[in-house]
Scaffold this motif. Sequence first.
Motif: not given
Length: 337
Positions: A271-274, A288-289, A294-295, A318-319
Amino acid sequence: MRNRTNISELFEKLKYNNITKEELNILFDNIERDEADPELRSLFYQHWRLLSEAPPNQQELPLYKKQFSKVLKKAREKELKVQSTRKRPFKWYSAAAAILIFILAYSLFYINSKEQVENQPEPIVWVEKQTGRGQILTVSLSDGSKIRLNAESSIQFPNKFTDGKREVILEGEGFFEVAENPQLPFVVVTPKINTTVLGTSFNIRSYPEESTVQVAVKSGKVAVSDKASELILTPNQIATYDSRNRLLKQEEDIESLIAWKDGGFIFDQKPLKDIIKHLERRYDVDITINDPALKHIRITLKQKGQSLSTVLNILSKSGGFDYEIKGKDVLLKSRGL
């Protein structure tokens, strides 16, 4: 003709033990050439009295003994020559002999004192090494073990290991290469679990703000324990202490977990948050997101030694998001916003 002032200065340097080897040679060459000189003799006796009160330091002892032995030999020859002609006995012999005996005695005293000091047990001193954001540090221990310390981490260890074990305290993440010693187990203490080995390589991740602690073994055998249970790990096995206070074991290729130690990233559907936690530590930035959705986007990435902008560019493609970098602040945002 000899310069009296210079000779006096050399005696002063000798008195305070800050004379060089070359200067000491000059001084004693003058003594040997003209022992009968009244002024030189007076300076010599004066220094002898001061020498009794303030002995030479240990670095100068061998040089003192060598030079005074040389003077002693010359003085003895001079005295024998004077006595053969029935003149007044020469007194330099006794002075030089007295100084030589004093120096030998002081040298023996110093050696005995040094041995007593060396036989005293060395005090244990705990050392702490820390890294900030954007830093990775290699720490070497007294037993030959090495620790690769990740960003925002700390390791505490003694200057030498005693009491039948090698114990260190970790906060954050470190990759350990432990020198083998069956008589001295190596223990890594973290707030929630302990990891014990005899000789192996493994990674521990134990950041205070994260709910899990993870131990991943690259080689050898590791015992991971909490208050209630213990797991034995072998290569490519991982122990995780989770948010429910459970100690779990799983099989997994650990290369993605230890890529950081060589300056790389390997993320497999993470996951993007990680991912941004790794980026913040590695590049010393705050990310910051602006869109919560998105996270949870999962991304696969394998990179090594790339700049922040290069990594963000790959992630954004990629995202499917955009990014902005302003100094140490990074904003990830949905496209079109």
